[in-house]
Scaffold this active site. Structure first.
Site, PDB file in Angstrom:
ATOM      1  N   GLY A  26       0.365  20.134   5.347  1.00  0.00           N
ATOM      2  CA  GLY A  26       0.309  21.112   6.432  1.00  0.00           C
ATOM      3  C   GLY A  26      -1.125  21.466   6.801  1.00  0.00           C
TER       4      GLY A  26
ATOM      5  CD  GLU B 152      -5.327  16.283   3.386  1.00  0.00           C
ATOM      6  OE1 GLU B 152      -5.971  16.300   2.335  1.00  0.00           O
ATOM      7  OE2 GLU B 152      -4.654  15.284   3.740  1.00  0.00           O
TER       8      GLU B 152
ATOM      9  CG  HIS C  78     -34.061  20.811  -5.793  1.00  0.00           C
ATOM     10  ND1 HIS C  78     -33.210  21.875  -5.557  1.00  0.00           N
ATOM     11  CD2 HIS C  78     -35.147  20.985  -4.996  1.00  0.00           C
ATOM     12  CE1 HIS C  78     -33.774  22.665  -4.665  1.00  0.00           C
ATOM     13  NE2 HIS C  78     -34.946  22.155  -4.305  1.00  0.00           N
TER      14      HIS C  78
ATOM     15  CB  THR D 179      11.218   3.507  -5.131  1.00  0.00           C
ATOM     16  OG1 THR D 179      11.666   4.433  -6.131  1.00  0.00           O
ATOM     17  CG2 THR D 179      11.755   2.128  -5.478  1.00  0.00           C
TER      18      THR D 179
ATOM     19  N   GLY E  42       0.805  -1.231   0.000  1.00  0.00           N
ATOM     20  CA  GLY E  42       0.000   0.000   0.000  1.00  0.00           C
ATOM     21  C   GLY E  42       0.832   1.273   0.000  1.00  0.00           C
TER      22      GLY E  42
HETATM   23  P1  FAD Z   1       4.606   5.128  -2.525  1.00  0.00           P
HETATM   24  O1  FAD Z   1       3.206   5.055  -2.078  1.00  0.00           O
HETATM   25  O2  FAD Z   1       5.533   6.021  -1.803  1.00  0.00           O
HETATM   26  O3  FAD Z   1       5.138   3.640  -2.482  1.00  0.00           O
HETATM   27  C1  FAD Z   1       6.459   3.324  -2.733  1.00  0.00           C
HETATM   28  C2  FAD Z   1       6.820   2.092  -1.926  1.00  0.00           C
HETATM   29  O4  FAD Z   1       8.078   1.633  -2.368  1.00  0.00           O
HETATM   30  C3  FAD Z   1       6.982   2.339  -0.438  1.00  0.00           C
HETATM   31  O5  FAD Z   1       6.110   1.510   0.291  1.00  0.00           O
HETATM   32  C4  FAD Z   1       8.436   2.008  -0.129  1.00  0.00           C
HETATM   33  O6  FAD Z   1       8.596   1.328   1.105  1.00  0.00           O
HETATM   34  C5  FAD Z   1       8.777   1.081  -1.275  1.00  0.00           C
HETATM   35  N1  FAD Z   1      10.191   1.077  -1.632  1.00  0.00           N
HETATM   36  C6  FAD Z   1      10.999   2.142  -1.893  1.00  0.00           C
HETATM   37  N2  FAD Z   1      12.222   1.725  -2.265  1.00  0.00           N
HETATM   38  C7  FAD Z   1      12.191   0.365  -2.230  1.00  0.00           C
HETATM   39  C8  FAD Z   1      13.139  -0.625  -2.518  1.00  0.00           C
HETATM   40  N3  FAD Z   1      14.357  -0.321  -2.944  1.00  0.00           N
HETATM   41  N4  FAD Z   1      12.780  -1.915  -2.360  1.00  0.00           N
HETATM   42  C9  FAD Z   1      11.524  -2.245  -1.944  1.00  0.00           C
HETATM   43  N5  FAD Z   1      10.577  -1.338  -1.678  1.00  0.00           N
HETATM   44  C10 FAD Z   1      10.910  -0.052  -1.824  1.00  0.00           C
HETATM   45  N6  FAD Z   1      -2.454  11.254  -2.351  1.00  0.00           N
HETATM   46  C11 FAD Z   1      -3.751  11.287  -2.722  1.00  0.00           C
HETATM   47  O7  FAD Z   1      -4.064  11.074  -3.903  1.00  0.00           O
HETATM   48  N7  FAD Z   1      -4.745  11.544  -1.821  1.00  0.00           N
HETATM   49  C12 FAD Z   1      -4.482  11.792  -0.527  1.00  0.00           C
HETATM   50  O8  FAD Z   1      -5.402  12.022   0.262  1.00  0.00           O
HETATM   51  C13 FAD Z   1      -3.131  11.773  -0.106  1.00  0.00           C
HETATM   52  N8  FAD Z   1      -2.816  12.012   1.187  1.00  0.00           N
HETATM   53  C14 FAD Z   1      -1.505  11.946   1.576  1.00  0.00           C
HETATM   54  C15 FAD Z   1      -1.214  12.216   2.908  1.00  0.00           C
HETATM   55  C16 FAD Z   1       0.093  12.175   3.342  1.00  0.00           C
HETATM   56  C17 FAD Z   1       0.396  12.452   4.791  1.00  0.00           C
HETATM   57  C18 FAD Z   1       1.134  11.844   2.424  1.00  0.00           C
HETATM   58  C19 FAD Z   1       2.556  11.768   2.889  1.00  0.00           C
HETATM   59  C20 FAD Z   1       0.841  11.593   1.091  1.00  0.00           C
HETATM   60  C21 FAD Z   1      -0.473  11.651   0.652  1.00  0.00           C
HETATM   61  N9  FAD Z   1      -0.817  11.428  -0.678  1.00  0.00           N
HETATM   62  C22 FAD Z   1      -2.122  11.486  -1.069  1.00  0.00           C
HETATM   63  C23 FAD Z   1       0.211  11.122  -1.693  1.00  0.00           C
HETATM   64  C24 FAD Z   1       0.258   9.619  -1.982  1.00  0.00           C
HETATM   65  O9  FAD Z   1       0.513   8.935  -0.769  1.00  0.00           O
HETATM   66  C25 FAD Z   1       1.367   9.322  -2.988  1.00  0.00           C
HETATM   67  O10 FAD Z   1       1.194  10.117  -4.136  1.00  0.00           O
HETATM   68  C26 FAD Z   1       1.336   7.874  -3.397  1.00  0.00           C
HETATM   69  O11 FAD Z   1       1.493   7.023  -2.289  1.00  0.00           O
HETATM   70  C27 FAD Z   1       2.442   7.574  -4.423  1.00  0.00           C
HETATM   71  O12 FAD Z   1       2.395   6.242  -4.781  1.00  0.00           O
HETATM   72  P2  FAD Z   1       3.716   5.485  -5.278  1.00  0.00           P
HETATM   73  O13 FAD Z   1       3.289   4.083  -5.540  1.00  0.00           O
HETATM   74  O14 FAD Z   1       4.362   6.229  -6.364  1.00  0.00           O
HETATM   75  O15 FAD Z   1       4.731   5.529  -4.050  1.00  0.00           O
HETATM   76  P1  NAD Z   2       2.989  20.748  -0.949  1.00  0.00           P
HETATM   77  O1  NAD Z   2       3.815  20.874  -2.150  1.00  0.00           O
HETATM   78  O2  NAD Z   2       1.539  20.487  -1.093  1.00  0.00           O
HETATM   79  O3  NAD Z   2       3.126  22.053  -0.054  1.00  0.00           O
HETATM   80  C1  NAD Z   2       4.359  22.487   0.397  1.00  0.00           C
HETATM   81  C2  NAD Z   2       4.237  23.924   0.826  1.00  0.00           C
HETATM   82  O4  NAD Z   2       5.417  24.283   1.501  1.00  0.00           O
HETATM   83  C3  NAD Z   2       4.083  24.888  -0.337  1.00  0.00           C
HETATM   84  O5  NAD Z   2       3.048  25.782  -0.057  1.00  0.00           O
HETATM   85  C4  NAD Z   2       5.439  25.565  -0.422  1.00  0.00           C
HETATM   86  O6  NAD Z   2       5.378  26.876  -0.933  1.00  0.00           O
HETATM   87  C5  NAD Z   2       5.853  25.558   1.036  1.00  0.00           C
HETATM   88  N1  NAD Z   2       7.285  25.644   1.269  1.00  0.00           N
HETATM   89  C6  NAD Z   2       8.293  25.104   0.547  1.00  0.00           C
HETATM   90  N2  NAD Z   2       9.474  25.365   1.120  1.00  0.00           N
HETATM   91  C7  NAD Z   2       9.209  26.078   2.246  1.00  0.00           C
HETATM   92  C8  NAD Z   2      10.013  26.630   3.278  1.00  0.00           C
HETATM   93  N3  NAD Z   2      11.329  26.493   3.277  1.00  0.00           N
HETATM   94  N4  NAD Z   2       9.393  27.282   4.279  1.00  0.00           N
HETATM   95  C9  NAD Z   2       8.044  27.420   4.313  1.00  0.00           C
HETATM   96  N5  NAD Z   2       7.239  26.921   3.355  1.00  0.00           N
HETATM   97  C10 NAD Z   2       7.820  26.250   2.346  1.00  0.00           C
HETATM   98  O7  NAD Z   2       3.703  19.602  -0.071  1.00  0.00           O
HETATM   99  P2  NAD Z   2       3.225  18.793   1.205  1.00  0.00           P
HETATM  100  O8  NAD Z   2       2.102  19.477   1.883  1.00  0.00           O
HETATM  101  O9  NAD Z   2       4.460  18.472   1.951  1.00  0.00           O
HETATM  102  O10 NAD Z   2       2.675  17.468   0.551  1.00  0.00           O
HETATM  103  C11 NAD Z   2       3.495  16.719  -0.336  1.00  0.00           C
HETATM  104  C12 NAD Z   2       2.665  16.114  -1.414  1.00  0.00           C
HETATM  105  O11 NAD Z   2       1.942  15.007  -0.906  1.00  0.00           O
HETATM  106  C13 NAD Z   2       1.607  17.046  -1.975  1.00  0.00           C
HETATM  107  O12 NAD Z   2       2.114  17.909  -2.950  1.00  0.00           O
HETATM  108  C14 NAD Z   2       0.641  16.083  -2.553  1.00  0.00           C
HETATM  109  O13 NAD Z   2       1.103  15.723  -3.827  1.00  0.00           O
HETATM  110  C15 NAD Z   2       0.716  14.907  -1.616  1.00  0.00           C
HETATM  111  N6  NAD Z   2      -0.415  14.941  -0.659  1.00  0.00           N
HETATM  112  C16 NAD Z   2      -1.671  14.905  -1.153  1.00  0.00           C
HETATM  113  C17 NAD Z   2      -2.746  14.949  -0.303  1.00  0.00           C
HETATM  114  C18 NAD Z   2      -4.132  14.893  -0.870  1.00  0.00           C
HETATM  115  O14 NAD Z   2      -4.263  14.530  -2.035  1.00  0.00           O
HETATM  116  N7  NAD Z   2      -5.154  15.230  -0.113  1.00  0.00           N
HETATM  117  C19 NAD Z   2      -2.557  15.059   1.056  1.00  0.00           C
HETATM  118  C20 NAD Z   2      -1.261  15.115   1.535  1.00  0.00           C
HETATM  119  C21 NAD Z   2      -0.196  15.044   0.655  1.00  0.00           C
END
Ligand code: FAD
Ligand code: NAD
Length: 469
Positions: free
Chosen positions: A188, A190, A448, A146, A41
């Site tokens: 930040g 959320e 509606h 990754t 996941g």
């Molecule tokens: P990842 O999900 O990062 O998966 C990569 C996996 O690869 C990891 O599990 C890691 O352990 C594994 N891995 C790495 N290197 C190796 C290796 N060498 N060997 C074996 N395994 C390895 N996106 C949304 O669309 N909606 C949201 O609401 C949302 N909320 C988020 C909230 C937070 C707090 C964060 C941090 C992110 C959120 N995101 C959200 C972003 C979303 O999680 C990512 O865009 C998504 O997980 C990317 O998928 P991915 O498969 O590219 O990578």
């Molecule tokens: P973000 O790119 O959404 O926001 C980062 C913020 O930090 C920006 O506003 C940027 O201007 C600011 N910033 C950058 N450098 C700074 C500094 N030195 N000091 C102060 N502010 C600075 O990144 P995030 O909130 O860390 O989330 C990472 C990514 O994870 C998102 O871009 C998104 O793709 C994904 N994510 C998605 C969801 C969702 O879909 N609901 C939720 C969480 C994360």
């Protein structure tokens, strides 16, 4: 060591890797997926989308119970927070879902290899197994999936207890009296919302002069106003120069981004959320002559092929929005490409949603992008204040803003701030996928009373007049 042979090996079991692996297996390939976390996941299910949405929902219920229902004539006596139980619930949700993917792997005959995968040359992945030992996988195609990790901020050392990334912020064992959030982006706002609802004072420090900088400007402004009304405070155009963690309380040094006199903010927890960067540590890219670009990304063409034959990349590790559904689309598309099909992803039709209250959802171009590209457009806007369902439920904050081509009325973008915006944006995604005009949407019957009627009205406003405003 015996080598096992697969048509395709995915390194990384996140939304890109696990979905791609399932699709490839469904298309008849012999597939392995290597994941080192010990759970499938990826970031999304384990430390991202899912746990954050669980806490957003739980904290919303808490805030509603604490006073949000009085206007509906519901009085609740004393309300207590059991943070441990809230965290347990979140952990249970995560565990159920990640175990569910293991089940899907079995059902689709994907081999799950638990360990760190390293490319050891063309067509070869060596896995250092979490349980000890190595497993060598021979792969017709290797897919780098990754993902990403939190971008560090120089001068601010993360310990995941007091100075945290989103991972630590999802697991605090008490409610901080004062939380300083660095970066007013998705994470930040959320996570700031979660802790504010649970009782923290929240101060958000943002380098630029607006919140959620990539979003439509009008939406950003309204979003900030609403969050301020909820009690969040913002220091925009401000940079953090360091955090002193030597005392009982953290001391965050900030100064204006453009230079000038600084100040020190006392707080209990600092959340560093200034973006995420691609993760390729220990991946063995050098063994095949692959090098990430200066942002750490793996460069790919529109078929997700890297410059090395037989090695592909998808998800957060390549260009485009770092979103789970984007990674999933790429996983599916790549599996289809490997099966000889010709899929296509339109990156302008990938919605983005911030799951605060109200939610903020966007798809397609922002007004600023259209201006910059010199595209002539019309704007249709409709406030939820004038939507009868929003009035009935008391969720009147926000609006729908639709952008349509000035000549053809084709939808170019839509930006919604309001309750359930994340659900509503789906209608626009489908419409845009079918190349719809705003008029097509306006002429579609909307039940509606629903919040979606605001979309119909905004669509009307792009080419004629609204009916209820
Ligand atoms: P990842 O999900 O990062 O998966 C990569 C996996 O690869 C990891 O599990 C890691 O352990 C594994 N891995 C790495 N290197 C190796 C290796 N060498 N060997 C074996 N395994 C390895 N996106 C949304 O669309 N909606 C949201 O609401 C949302 N909320 C988020 C909230 C937070 C707090 C964060 C941090 C992110 C959120 N995101 C959200 C972003 C979303 O999680 C990512 O865009 C998504 O997980 C990317 O998928 P991915 O498969 O590219 O990578
Ligand atoms: P973000 O790119 O959404 O926001 C980062 C913020 O930090 C920006 O506003 C940027 O201007 C600011 N910033 C950058 N450098 C700074 C500094 N030195 N000091 C102060 N502010 C600075 O990144 P995030 O909130 O860390 O989330 C990472 C990514 O994870 C998102 O871009 C998104 O793709 C994904 N994510 C998605 C969801 C969702 O879909 N609901 C939720 C969480 C994360």
């Amino acid at each position: 060591m015996a080598e096992e042979s697969f048509d395709v090996v995915f390194i990384g079991g996140g939304p890109g890797g696990y979905v791609g692996a399932i699709k490839a297996a469904q298309l008849g390939m012999k597939v392995a997926c290597v994941e080192k976390r010990g759970a499938l996941g990826g970031t999304c299910l384990n430390i991202g989308c899912i746990p954050s949405k669980a806490l957003l929902h739980s904290s919303h219920l808490y805030a509603e119970a604490k006073g949000g229902m009085e206007k509906h004539g519901i009085k609740i006596g004393s309300v207590e927070l059991d943070l441990d139980a809230m965290m347990d619930n979140k952990d249970e949700v995560v565990e159920t879902l990640t175990k569910g993917i293991e089940g899907l792997f079995k059902k689709n005959k994907v081999t799950y290899v638990v360990g760190h995968g390293r490319i050891a040359g063309p067509g070869k992945v060596v896995v250092e197994l979490n349980d000890g030992g190595e497993r060598v996988l021979e792969a017709g195609a290797i897919v780098i999936a990754t993902g990403s990790e939190s971008t560090p901020l120089p001068g601010v050392e993360v310990d995941e207890e007091r100075i945290v990334t989103s991972t630590g912020a999802l697991d605090l064992d008490e409610v901080p009296a004062h939380l300083v959030v660095i970066g007013a982006g998705y994470i930040g706002l959320e996570m700031g919302t979660v802790w504010q609802r649970l009782g923290s004072k929240v101060t958000v420090v943002e380098f630029l002069d607006r919140v959620t900088p990539g979003m439509d400007g009008e939406v950003s402004k309204q979003f900030q106003r609403i969050l301020q009304k909820q009690g969040m405070s913002f220091k925009l155009g401000t940079k953090v120069t360091g955090v002193d963690a030597s005392g009982d309380r953290l001391k965050v040094s900030v100064e204006p981004a453009k230079g000038g006199e600084g100040e020190v903010i006392d707080c209990d927890v600092v959340l560093v959320s200034i973006g995420r960067r691609p993760y390729t540590e220990g991946l063995g890219l050098e063994t095949v002559g692959l090098e990430p670009d200066r942002r750490g990304m793996i460069e790919v063409d529109d078929r997700f092929a890297t410059k090395v034959a037989g090695i592909h990349a998808i998800g957060d590790v390549i260009r485009g929005p770092m979103l789970a559904h984007k990674a999933e689309e790429e996983g599916v598309a790549l599996a289809e490409i490997l099966a000889g099909q010709k899929p296509h992803i339109d990156y302008d039709r990938i919605p983005g949603v911030v799951y605060t209250d109200p939610e903020v959802a966007a798809i397609g171009k922002t007004e600023e992008q259209l201006k910059e590209a010199g595209i002539k457009y019309t704007v249709g806007k409709f406030p939820f204040m004038a939507n009868s369902r929003a009035r009935a439920t008391g969720q009147t904050d926000g609006f729908v803003k639709m952008l349509a081509d000035a000549e053809t009325n084709r939808i170019l973008g839509c930006h919604i701030i309001g309750a359930d915006a994340g659900v509503m944006i789906g209608e626009i995604a489908v419409a845009m996928e079918f190349g719809a005009s705003a008029e097509d949407v306006a002429r579609t019957s909307h039940a509606h009373p629903t919040l979606e009627e605001a979309i119909k009205e905004a669509a009307l406003a792009t080419y004629t007049k609204t009916l209820n405003l």
